[in-house]
Design an enzyme around this catalytic site. Structure first.
Site, PDB file in Angstrom:
ATOM      1  N   GLU A   1       7.845   5.764  23.216  1.00  0.00           N
ATOM      2  CA  GLU A   1       8.252   6.017  21.836  1.00  0.00           C
ATOM      3  C   GLU A   1       7.014   6.119  20.943  1.00  0.00           C
ATOM      4  OE1 GLU A   1      11.637   4.344  18.826  1.00  0.00           O
ATOM      5  OE2 GLU A   1      10.328   2.853  19.757  1.00  0.00           O
TER       6      GLU A   1
ATOM      7  N   GLU B   1      19.020  -3.697  18.067  1.00  0.00           N
ATOM      8  CA  GLU B   1      18.939  -2.230  17.990  1.00  0.00           C
ATOM      9  C   GLU B   1      17.464  -1.896  18.089  1.00  0.00           C
ATOM     10  OE1 GLU B   1      18.096   1.007  17.292  1.00  0.00           O
ATOM     11  OE2 GLU B   1      18.869   1.151  15.248  1.00  0.00           O
TER      12      GLU B   1
ATOM     13  N   CYS C   1      14.240   5.621  15.228  1.00  0.00           N
ATOM     14  CA  CYS C   1      14.432   5.155  16.598  1.00  0.00           C
ATOM     15  C   CYS C   1      15.279   6.109  17.421  1.00  0.00           C
ATOM     16  CB  CYS C   1      15.066   3.765  16.592  1.00  0.00           C
ATOM     17  SG  CYS C   1      16.593   3.677  15.644  1.00  0.00           S
TER      18      CYS C   1
ATOM     19  N   SER D   1      11.192  -2.766  17.446  1.00  0.00           N
ATOM     20  CA  SER D   1      10.682  -2.323  18.745  1.00  0.00           C
ATOM     21  C   SER D   1      11.275  -3.148  19.877  1.00  0.00           C
ATOM     22  CB  SER D   1       9.158  -2.437  18.781  1.00  0.00           C
ATOM     23  OG  SER D   1       8.767  -3.801  18.815  1.00  0.00           O
TER      24      SER D   1
ATOM     25  N   LYS E   1      15.082 -11.042   6.483  1.00  0.00           N
ATOM     26  CA  LYS E   1      13.635 -10.929   6.575  1.00  0.00           C
ATOM     27  C   LYS E   1      13.301  -9.459   6.836  1.00  0.00           C
ATOM     28  CE  LYS E   1       9.398 -10.797   8.197  1.00  0.00           C
ATOM     29  NZ  LYS E   1       8.766  -9.520   8.580  1.00  0.00           N
TER      30      LYS E   1
ATOM     31  N   ILE F   1       0.842  -1.198   0.000  1.00  0.00           N
ATOM     32  CA  ILE F   1       0.000   0.000   0.000  1.00  0.00           C
ATOM     33  C   ILE F   1       0.874   1.244   0.000  1.00  0.00           C
ATOM     34  CG2 ILE F   1      -1.827   1.263   1.191  1.00  0.00           C
ATOM     35  CD1 ILE F   1      -2.669  -1.496   0.159  1.00  0.00           C
TER      36      ILE F   1
END
Length: 510
Positions: free
Chosen positions: A395, A259, A293, A238, A184, A28
């Site tokens: 966050e 990370e 991040c 995350s 991935k 999308i």
């Protein structure tokens, strides 16, 4: 479907492969909310095939037992193809994740630079192994040295905010080290990672060295992170998902470099140049549509300059060019997905409910050029934010900047360090000694002085606390994929003699 790259299958063992269950996911465009193409929906069967291909390639020795000089040729060839295909790759990136086209083009430059850099690191690895100095062990009979070798098959799980660049941060050093990899990428932005596979194929990368399996986290990411044949998992995403990845790897007694998220602070002192500081504050919070991040989304401003600073910040934030991200000069595009759009708007509502002052933004931008479609959120600034508020602690991953004030240096540092995260931090001041003190006091892995967000593939990247552990980029990124082997050689001409039979002794004289 107006997409600059062709539909792809999974890339496994040097070939394009139909996903095992024959399923695909729509891609999308977040600026239009329309499907532009599709990606394969990989499943555990596909992960199994990809790991098997990587394992076979590693065991063959055609990659890991070659020289770094040999591997460097492929990395440089990939870098050259990235440069040649930069316009197409950048457009695909923008249509996939909403990143402004200027940023996407900049990312492609960084991707090519990163592959070139690790080509050099691969060559340097040859020299490091050949010229490894002997370790003084205090015994002349032994020559003790170390050599660095590829870990093996590695699983690389990457995010959607820098789709190709974050993949490159892992793929380039892994291949330079001699590892074979299964990549991935996030299902929200996989197009350019599939194009990386196409480029690798075009330059003749040996089959199985790089495999790309797209699909959802539960269907492809989870089985990859838990696969027993992996030597390591490297993950960016995350903190919540990172915890699951680490636990899955640990169950196989395998390491995982992580990370993870961040809630970084930027501290602006009273002696700062307001115009320059505002520019860095905006770049730190609104770059990459706020989906970064390391975003310095907690802004601490000295109380003496806060009124003037906020007035200038409001004016500048409202001047940001929000438009179709494919338009050159766009500085803020849409969020990556409807889910992320709704999440960010919910945080904005939480900020209002908690009593923070909405200085600007907080809604969909009223820009005729974008109409009513797309996951756009206007650059948003909250003032008067308190430490207990969710918009200060959690966050958000969107263009939302939370501002608080402070009176003393010690208070600013304490507020900055009062976080579960520790990825990055920044300080802006005209006083070099103050910048040094604050840089040393901030509890994080990256500190910026009189700026925010610059990142170079030559320097280490990573955090502490819930921002994860391990470092990417630079020579540290290469070490992520190397194991250290001790090689001890007995160099004495004498028999060791530990088990020699005792010599008969002459009888004692009376």
């Amino acid at each position: 479907m107006d997409c600059p790259v062709p539909p792809r299958q999974l890339y496994i063992g040097g070939a394009w492969v139909e996903p095992a269950r024959g399923q695909y996911l729509p891609v999308i465009n977040p600026a239009t909310e329309k499907a532009v193409t599709r990606i394969p929906a990989g499943t555990p069967e596909d992960v199994e095939a990809a790991v098997a291909a990587a394992d076979a390639a590693f065991k063959s020795g055609h990659w890991n037992r070659t020289t770094g000089e040999y591997r460097a040729k492929f990395l440089r060839a990939i870098a050259q193809k990235i440069r040649e295909q930069k316009p197409v790759l950048a457009k695909a990136e923008t249509m996939d994740c909403g990143k402004p086209i200027d940023e996407a083009e900049w990312d492609m430059d960084d991707v090519a630079t990163c592959f070139d850099y690790y080509a050099g690191q691969a060559e340097a690895l040859d020299a490091r192994n050949a010229g490894a100095p002997a370790i003084d062990v205090g015994m002349a009979e032994f020559d003790v040295r170390v050599r660095r070798e590829a870990l093996g098959v590695v699983g690389l799980i990457t995010p959607w905010n820098y789709p190709l660049l974050m993949a490159t941060w892992k793929v380039a050093p892994a291949l330079a080290a001699g590892c074979c990899a299964v990549l991935k990428p996030s299902e929200l932005a996989s197009l350019t990672c599939l194009e990386l596979a196409a480029i690798a194929h075009e330059v003749g990368l040996p089959p199985g060295v790089l495999n790309v399996v797209t699909g959802t986290g539960p269907d492809a990411g989870a089985p990859l992170s838990a696969h027993p044949k992996l030597a390591k998992v490297a993950f960016t995403g995350s903190a919540a998902t990172g915890r699951r990845v680490a636990l899955a790897a640990a169950d196989n007694i395998r390491p995982a470099s992580l990370e993870l998220g961040g809630k970084s602070s930027l501290i602006v002192f009273e002696d700062a140049d307001v115009e320059k500081a505002v520019e860095w504050a905006m770049f730190g919070a609104f770059w990459t549509n706020g989906q970064i991040c390391s975003s310095t989304s907690r802004l601490l401003v000295h109380e003496d300059v806060a009124p003037a600073f906020l007035q200038h910040l409001k004016k500048r934030a409202e001047s940001i060019n929000v438009c179709d991200p494919l338009t050159p000069g766009c500085r803020l595009g849409p969020l990556v997905s409807e889910g992320q759009y709704r999440k960010v708007l919910s945080y904005i509502e939480a900020g209002k409910a908690d009593g923070a002052q909405l200085l600007t933004g907080g809604c969909r931008p009223a820009v005729p050029a974008i109409g009513s479609a797309g996951y756009f959120v206007a650059p948003t600034v909250f003032a008067g934010v308190q430490p207990h508020m969710r918009i200060w602690k959690e966050e958000i991953f969107g263009p939302v900047l939370s501002v608080a004030t402070f009176a003393t240096e010690a208070q600013a540092v304490a507020m900055a360090n009062d976080s579960e995260y520790g990825l990055a931090g920044a300080v802006i001041s005209a006083c070099p000694e103050r910048c040094r003190r604050v840089s040393e006091a901030l509890e994080c892995g990256i500190v910026w002085v009189n700026c925010s967000q610059p990142c170079f593939c030559f320097a280490p990247w990573g955090g502490i606390k819930n921002s994860g552990h391990g470092r990417e980029l630079g020579e540290w990124g290469l070490e992520n994929f190397l194991s250290v082997k001790q090689v001890t050689k007995y160099v004495s001409p004498d028999i060791w003699g530990w088990y020699n039979p005792p010599q008969p002794q002459a009888p004692a004289k009376l």
